[in-house]
Enzyme design. Sequence first.
Site, mmCIF file in Angstrom:
data_model
loop_
_atom_site.group_PDB
_atom_site.id
_atom_site.type_symbol
_atom_site.label_atom_id
_atom_site.label_comp_id
_atom_site.label_asym_id
_atom_site.label_seq_id
_atom_site.Cartn_x
_atom_site.Cartn_y
_atom_site.Cartn_z
ATOM 1 C CE LYS A 1 0.716 -38.965 16.007
ATOM 2 N NZ LYS A 1 1.346 -40.266 15.798
HETATM 3 C C1 E4P Z 1 4.691 -40.705 16.038
HETATM 4 O O1 E4P Z 1 3.808 -40.071 16.528
HETATM 5 C C2 E4P Z 1 4.903 -40.835 14.588
HETATM 6 O O2 E4P Z 1 3.756 -41.266 13.958
HETATM 7 C C3 E4P Z 1 6.069 -41.759 14.352
HETATM 8 O O3 E4P Z 1 7.102 -41.445 15.265
HETATM 9 C C4 E4P Z 1 6.548 -41.776 12.928
HETATM 10 O O4 E4P Z 1 7.719 -42.547 12.858
HETATM 11 P P1 E4P Z 1 8.327 -43.121 11.490
HETATM 12 O O5 E4P Z 1 8.867 -41.959 10.718
HETATM 13 O O6 E4P Z 1 9.402 -44.050 11.919
HETATM 14 O O7 E4P Z 1 7.194 -43.786 10.779
#
Ligand code: E4P
Length: 214
Positions: free
Chosen positions: A83
């Site tokens: 990522k």
């Molecule tokens: C997923 O890959 C993201 O990091 C995550 O969905 C972020 O979610 P949040 O906005 O609830 O922290």
Amino acid sequence: MKLFLDTANIGEIREAWGWGVIDGVTTNPSLVSKEGRKFEDVLREVCSIVDGPVSAEVVSTDHEGMVKEGRALARINRRIVVKVPMTAEGLRATKTLSSETIRTNVTLVFSANQALLAAKAGATFVSPFIGRLDDVGNEGMQIIEDIVASYSHYSYRTEVLVASVRHPVHLVQAAKLGAHIATLPFPVLKSMIRHPLTDIGLERFLKDWERVPK
Ligand code: E4P
């Protein structure tokens, strides 16, 4: 639509994986820090449970650092997807890693323009954060519609991974728009299962069954 679980919690992953509805897992530094364990240990355990992509985020912000971290993460397990944040350096790193057949997930995407660039750089997944857009008064789902519509004209292999999901309605909307994947927190997955009429119906069936001669 594929469903990923957005957590680094082993208990949640094990339980949801057992239900047979999860195709992968996404983590981020905030989710990992909640667990109080070494990142690599968490990743190894997640990969031993889940037979699907497991996103693990780099924390470097320069191209060299992201590529180095990405290669090391990819070596941990073949299920790991690196990522990378949506920055100019992140795009460079995406290009480098994808040229080495390391899968990438471009994260912190908040516009269709960013998603187009991620696809051009060769991202395996692009993660638009809809909940965080809703939080600041925008219509998060609108960018999913824009990205899906834009990608549909071209032969990008990048899959749209709807992230920052906050409630079950997001899931239905994302599926209707044809998003490839949604990643959801465990409580949202649980609330997709439950319906009061299912509970009432089951209770009635079991009560009626008691009157059937045995
Ligand atoms: C997923 O890959 C993201 O990091 C995550 O969905 C972020 O979610 P949040 O906005 O609830 O922290």
